[in-house]
Design an enzyme around this catalytic site. Sequence first.
Site, PDB file in Angstrom:
ATOM      1  CG  ASP A  14      -1.622   1.291   1.442  1.00  0.00           C
ATOM      2  OD1 ASP A  14      -2.220   1.756   0.449  1.00  0.00           O
ATOM      3  OD2 ASP A  14      -1.607   1.851   2.554  1.00  0.00           O
ATOM      4  CG  ASP A  16      -1.918   7.581   0.031  1.00  0.00           C
ATOM      5  OD1 ASP A  16      -0.982   8.404  -0.023  1.00  0.00           O
ATOM      6  OD2 ASP A  16      -2.718   7.411  -0.894  1.00  0.00           O
ATOM      7  N   GLY A  57     -10.737   7.415  -1.009  1.00  0.00           N
ATOM      8  CA  GLY A  57     -10.632   8.259  -2.196  1.00  0.00           C
ATOM      9  C   GLY A  57     -10.770   9.729  -1.820  1.00  0.00           C
ATOM     10  N   GLY A  58      -9.790  10.521  -2.259  1.00  0.00           N
ATOM     11  CA  GLY A  58      -9.784  11.937  -1.893  1.00  0.00           C
ATOM     12  C   GLY A  58     -10.990  12.696  -2.429  1.00  0.00           C
ATOM     13  CD  GLU A  60     -13.854   8.565  -4.667  1.00  0.00           C
ATOM     14  OE1 GLU A  60     -12.883   9.263  -4.327  1.00  0.00           O
ATOM     15  OE2 GLU A  60     -13.792   7.759  -5.615  1.00  0.00           O
ATOM     16  NE  ARG A  61     -10.546  10.497   2.611  1.00  0.00           N
ATOM     17  CZ  ARG A  61      -9.434  10.016   2.015  1.00  0.00           C
ATOM     18  NH1 ARG A  61      -8.441  10.831   1.689  1.00  0.00           N
ATOM     19  NH2 ARG A  61      -9.332   8.745   1.737  1.00  0.00           N
ATOM     20  CE  LYS A  90      -5.724  15.175  -2.854  1.00  0.00           C
ATOM     21  NZ  LYS A  90      -4.989  13.889  -3.067  1.00  0.00           N
ATOM     22  CB  THR A 127      -2.111   2.900  -4.027  1.00  0.00           C
ATOM     23  OG1 THR A 127      -2.544   4.084  -3.352  1.00  0.00           O
ATOM     24  CG2 THR A 127      -1.815   3.262  -5.477  1.00  0.00           C
ATOM     25  CB  THR A 128      -7.230   3.995  -2.576  1.00  0.00           C
ATOM     26  OG1 THR A 128      -7.625   2.684  -2.193  1.00  0.00           O
ATOM     27  CG2 THR A 128      -8.424   4.859  -2.697  1.00  0.00           C
ATOM     28  CB  THR A 129      -3.470   7.747  -4.039  1.00  0.00           C
ATOM     29  OG1 THR A 129      -3.493   9.146  -4.348  1.00  0.00           O
ATOM     30  CG2 THR A 129      -2.096   7.185  -4.335  1.00  0.00           C
TER      31      THR A 129
HETATM   32  C1  XBP Z   1      -5.626   6.048   0.231  1.00  0.00           C
HETATM   33  C2  XBP Z   1      -6.764   6.908  -0.080  1.00  0.00           C
HETATM   34  C3  XBP Z   1      -6.540   8.058  -0.999  1.00  0.00           C
HETATM   35  C4  XBP Z   1      -5.732   9.189  -0.405  1.00  0.00           C
HETATM   36  C5  XBP Z   1      -5.788  10.409  -1.238  1.00  0.00           C
HETATM   37  O1  XBP Z   1      -6.081   4.794   0.737  1.00  0.00           O
HETATM   38  O2  XBP Z   1      -7.878   6.685   0.374  1.00  0.00           O
HETATM   39  O3  XBP Z   1      -7.792   8.540  -1.330  1.00  0.00           O
HETATM   40  O4  XBP Z   1      -6.278   9.531   0.847  1.00  0.00           O
HETATM   41  O5  XBP Z   1      -5.527  10.150  -2.567  1.00  0.00           O
HETATM   42  P1  XBP Z   1      -5.135   3.505   0.732  1.00  0.00           P
HETATM   43  P2  XBP Z   1      -6.506  10.684  -3.721  1.00  0.00           P
HETATM   44  O6  XBP Z   1      -3.894   3.862   1.464  1.00  0.00           O
HETATM   45  O7  XBP Z   1      -5.926   2.454   1.499  1.00  0.00           O
HETATM   46  O8  XBP Z   1      -4.883   3.076  -0.685  1.00  0.00           O
HETATM   47  O9  XBP Z   1      -6.847  12.089  -3.429  1.00  0.00           O
HETATM   48  O10 XBP Z   1      -5.687  10.506  -4.977  1.00  0.00           O
HETATM   49  O11 XBP Z   1      -7.720   9.778  -3.700  1.00  0.00           O
HETATM   50 MG    MG Z   2      -3.111   3.168   3.280  1.00  0.00          MG
END
Ligand code: XBP
Ligand code: MG
Length: 248
Positions: A14, A16, A57-58, A60-61, A90, A127-129
């Site tokens: 992972d 982040d 997800g940024g 979605e957040r 961002k 990763t989700t980013t």
């Molecule tokens: C990471 C996320 C991402 C980051 C921000 O989760 O949820 O959304 O917070 O990145 P993980 P973005 O570590 O479980 O993969 O703004 O690109 O979404």
């Molecule tokens: Mg993480």
Amino acid sequence: MTVAATAFRAVIWDIDGTVAETERDGHRVAFNLAFEAAGLRWRWDVPQYGELLRVAGGLERLLHDMDSRSDAPPSGPERDALARDLHRSKNTFYADRVAQGLIEARPGVLRLMNECDEAGIRLAVATTTSGANVQALLTSLIGNNWRERFDAVVAAEEAPRKKPDPMVYRMALDALQLKPAEAFAIEDSPAGLQAARAAGIACGVTPGAFFQHADFEGAAWVRDSLDAPPPMTLPLLRRWHSASIEAS
Ligand code: XBP
Ligand code: MG
């Protein structure tokens, strides 16, 4: 194939919170800079961001947070457009901060990656980013040639169903052409752990700053960092991999 014959072939990382404290010190700060640059008075402090991290997800957040703001655009399309602009901004602030060297790797991460590399254990990212954010971070932490060291990088563009959905891990296995039992995942969050486990991959957890007291049931191990005694060396990781296969 017998249990004992299941080889350990790859570590899927992972990004982040696991490779670096990017949530607290990177994305959160960059979101606040984007709000400020857009003339908005919105700010996310650390406890609030911790709550918001329940939404993967940024973008979605941000949309989730806008739902409870009276000064967010009321119409759906306008709100979406603003969220997309802010999220883009961002990511620019995030890349700038990372390029300035403001985000360090968590203890033991680069050491364990090097150990794996030297021993022929393959490296991958799930990763989700976005791929751009992975590129920014790993260029800063590893160098311009970072991509040569990873056999698979699966990010939000390829896997739109975000963790805890196992999609990103399944795609990483496909790209590596490995079975779940041949890999080991390293995560920092409950959603990440669930995603790896749902893909059938054993997973160890170094909780990120926001997940110090979270429930990590199903993890092979949970430790403060990869350098916390005893350090998570490759021989130790191999033992955990074998133990996870035997227990499954
Ligand atoms: C990471 C996320 C991402 C980051 C921000 O989760 O949820 O959304 O917070 O990145 P993980 P973005 O570590 O479980 O993969 O703004 O690109 O979404
Ligand atoms: Mg993480």
